[in-house]
Design a protein around this motif. Structure first.
Motif, short mmCIF file in Angstrom:
data_model
loop_
_atom_site.label_atom_id
_atom_site.label_comp_id
_atom_site.label_asym_id
_atom_site.label_seq_id
_atom_site.Cartn_x
_atom_site.Cartn_y
_atom_site.Cartn_z
N MET A 1 53.15 14.40 38.15
CA MET A 1 53.57 13.99 36.83
C MET A 1 52.83 14.77 35.75
O MET A 1 53.27 14.82 34.62
CB MET A 1 53.35 12.49 36.65
CG MET A 1 54.06 11.93 35.43
SD MET A 1 54.35 10.18 35.57
CE MET A 1 53.79 9.65 33.97
N SER A 2 51.71 15.43 36.09
CA SER A 2 50.95 16.16 35.07
C SER A 2 51.75 17.34 34.54
O SER A 2 51.69 17.65 33.35
CB SER A 2 49.61 16.61 35.61
OG SER A 2 49.78 17.51 36.68
N ASP A 52 65.32 7.24 40.83
CA ASP A 52 65.09 6.83 42.22
C ASP A 52 64.06 7.73 42.90
O ASP A 52 63.32 7.30 43.77
CB ASP A 52 66.40 6.84 43.01
CG ASP A 52 67.35 5.75 42.52
OD1 ASP A 52 66.87 4.68 42.10
OD2 ASP A 52 68.57 5.98 42.55
N LYS A 53 64.02 9.01 42.49
CA LYS A 53 63.06 9.96 43.06
C LYS A 53 61.74 9.96 42.30
O LYS A 53 60.73 10.44 42.81
CB LYS A 53 63.66 11.36 43.07
CG LYS A 53 64.85 11.48 44.02
CD LYS A 53 65.48 12.85 43.98
CE LYS A 53 66.70 12.91 44.88
NZ LYS A 53 67.59 14.02 44.55
N ASN A 54 61.76 9.46 41.07
CA ASN A 54 60.56 9.45 40.22
C ASN A 54 60.36 8.07 39.57
O ASN A 54 60.34 7.96 38.34
CB ASN A 54 60.70 10.52 39.12
CG ASN A 54 60.91 11.90 39.69
OD1 ASN A 54 59.97 12.52 40.14
ND2 ASN A 54 62.14 12.37 39.67
N PRO A 55 60.21 7.03 40.39
CA PRO A 55 60.11 5.68 39.83
C PRO A 55 58.90 5.48 38.92
O PRO A 55 58.97 4.74 37.93
CB PRO A 55 60.05 4.77 41.06
CG PRO A 55 59.62 5.65 42.18
CD PRO A 55 60.13 7.02 41.85
N ALA A 56 57.79 6.16 39.21
CA ALA A 56 56.59 6.00 38.37
C ALA A 56 56.83 6.56 36.97
O ALA A 56 56.41 5.96 35.98
CB ALA A 56 55.40 6.69 39.02
N THR A 57 57.52 7.68 36.90
CA THR A 57 57.83 8.27 35.59
C THR A 57 58.77 7.37 34.81
O THR A 57 58.56 7.12 33.62
CB THR A 57 58.46 9.68 35.77
OG1 THR A 57 57.57 10.47 36.55
CG2 THR A 57 58.69 10.35 34.43
N ALA A 58 59.80 6.86 35.48
CA ALA A 58 60.75 5.95 34.82
C ALA A 58 60.03 4.71 34.32
O ALA A 58 60.25 4.25 33.19
CB ALA A 58 61.87 5.58 35.78
#
Length: 98
Positions: A1-2, A52-58
């Protein structure tokens, strides 16, 4: 995510399209975003994030529904909206906040 966060720090506007493969309205966004990119060229960066592939970002951006569009500049959220938008309306928003 960085790397994602580094992109958001850009001095030029960054439009993030939070979407999902199973989302019908999300399927309408790619051609609209392509039009916006053609209109604004290098003046905008457009990123697509699959929730769905990036739940933490969402989750970090409190995305509750898709599609959700968020406009960033210098790492700050300048504008956000859920739902499909037409290219001309999106271009106006970007120009106002960019």
């Amino acid at each position: 995510m960085s790397a994602f966060n580094d992109l958001l720090q850009s001095g030029k506007p960054v439009l993030v399209d939070f979407s999902a493969e199973w989302c019908g309205p999300c399927q309408a966004m790619p051609p609209i975003l392509k039009q916006v990119k053609e209109m604004l060229g290098d003046g905008i960066t457009i990123l697509k994030v699959d929730i769905d592939k990036n739940p933490a970002t969402a989750s970090a951006y409190n995305v509750q529904s898709v599609p959700t569009l968020i406009l960033f500049k210098n790492g700050q959220t300048k504008w956000r909206k859920s739902g499909v938008m037409q290219a001309s309306a999106l271009k106006k928003v970007i120009e106002q906040h960019g």
